[in-house]
Design an enzyme around this catalytic site. Structure first.
Site, short mmCIF file in Angstrom:
data_model
loop_
_atom_site.label_atom_id
_atom_site.label_comp_id
_atom_site.label_asym_id
_atom_site.label_seq_id
_atom_site.Cartn_x
_atom_site.Cartn_y
_atom_site.Cartn_z
N GLY A 95 -65.70 -12.40 20.54
CA GLY A 95 -66.76 -11.78 21.41
C GLY A 95 -66.81 -10.51 21.44
CB ILE A 136 -63.22 -5.51 27.41
CG1 ILE A 136 -63.02 -5.10 29.00
CG2 ILE A 136 -61.53 -5.08 26.93
CD1 ILE A 136 -62.27 -5.93 29.49
CE LYS A 164 -62.28 -13.95 32.13
NZ LYS A 164 -61.92 -13.73 30.86
CB SER A 215 -67.06 -4.65 35.68
OG SER A 215 -67.10 -4.28 34.17
#
Length: 277
Positions: A12, A17, A119, A157
């Site tokens: 990914g 991140i 998650k 985010s």
């Protein structure tokens, strides 16, 4: 150059991140093998199937591949604080959240907190698989991640910061806890490099930022900014965010937290640079 001659696979890699992890790995001399996924549009009337199943199956597929590769020595899984704090027992302002706490899948399902559920289930299945296959698995649980973006599109985010610059209070919480993407990414790498690293690592902002704190920073860019100026916000339960977070374990990896003011400022500058704000 800690990573010279070493190869790391980042899955990914086009994500927020992960793209920073790739950048920091390259700076440290690692050779990086990156994979990316084509994200499809999520249909909100079928969130459980669209969000949860890919999270669990995708994680297990990666781990099953790792088991087959003798060259894989350690796996670092990016989970979330959503897999830590979603449960029926409220954490008051004097409560401390640490790595021993887990979200309750039943609670997540009842509240329709599908992201938290995805998650939680993905982390749980990953840990079970790792234990059964004697895999060296480390789990990182970041909070609300902000900071400069490397990817060309807006992620969730950082989108929160965009909403705050518009005077909105997207979480209706009156206070926020942010963690810098550069700290989160470095924590992943430190967990890879530290032989004694083990288990879970919470990496969340140790300092709470009130709306007034956030306003003070963002007014550098939006001088007349007034966030959440709504009388309906007066009854919001501040306990939602004001619990304490234990970050001693991640600090033991050598992580020092970027000040919230710096993270907010760098986020906005990055968004402006990419014409996303």
């Amino acid at each position: 150059m800690n990573g010279e001659g070493k190869v790391v696979c980042v899955t990914g890699a086009s994500g927020y991140i992960a793209s920073w992890i790739v950048k920091l790995l390259l700076q440290r001399g690692y050779t990086v093998r990156a994979t990316i996924i084509k994200r499809k549009r999520i249909i909100f009337s079928n969130l459980m199937a669209e969000l949860i199943e890919p999270a669990v199956k995708g994680t297990l597929n990666v781990l099953k591949t790792c088991v087959k590769m003798s060259s894989v020595k350690r796996v670092i899984l990016t989970s979330s604080m959503a897999a830590v704090i979603a449960h029926a027992s409220p954490t008051g302002p004097n409560g401390v959240v640490d790595e021993t706490m887990f979200s309750d899948p039943s609670f997540c399902e009842q509240r329709k907190q599908w992201y938290a559920l995805s998650k939680t289930l993905a982390e749980d299945e990953a840990c079970k698989f790792a234990k059964a296959n004697e895999m060296d698995l480390i789990v990182m649980n970041p909070g609300l991640v902000i900071g400069p973006i490397l990817q060309p599109t807006l992620n969730f985010s950082v989108g929160v910061v965009v909403e705050l610059t518009k005077g909105k209070d997207p979480f209706m919480s009156k206070s926020y806890r942010f963690v810098d993407v550069r700290d989160v990414s470095l924590a992943h790498i430190k967990a890879l490099e530290t032989p004694s690293a083990n288990g879970r690592y919470i990496i969340d902002g140790p300092v709470i930022a009130t709306l007034k704190d956030i306003e003070k920073v963002l007014r550098e860019f939006v001088p007349d900014l007034c966030i959440g100026d709504d009388k309906n916000n007066e009854d919001i339960d501040l306990d939602l965010v004001t619990y304490k977070v234990s970050v001693e374990k991640v600090r033991s990896l050598g992580i020092e937290f970027t000040p919230t003011e710096t993270s907010l400022r760098d986020t906005v500058l990055s968004l402006k640079e990419k014409c996303l704000l």
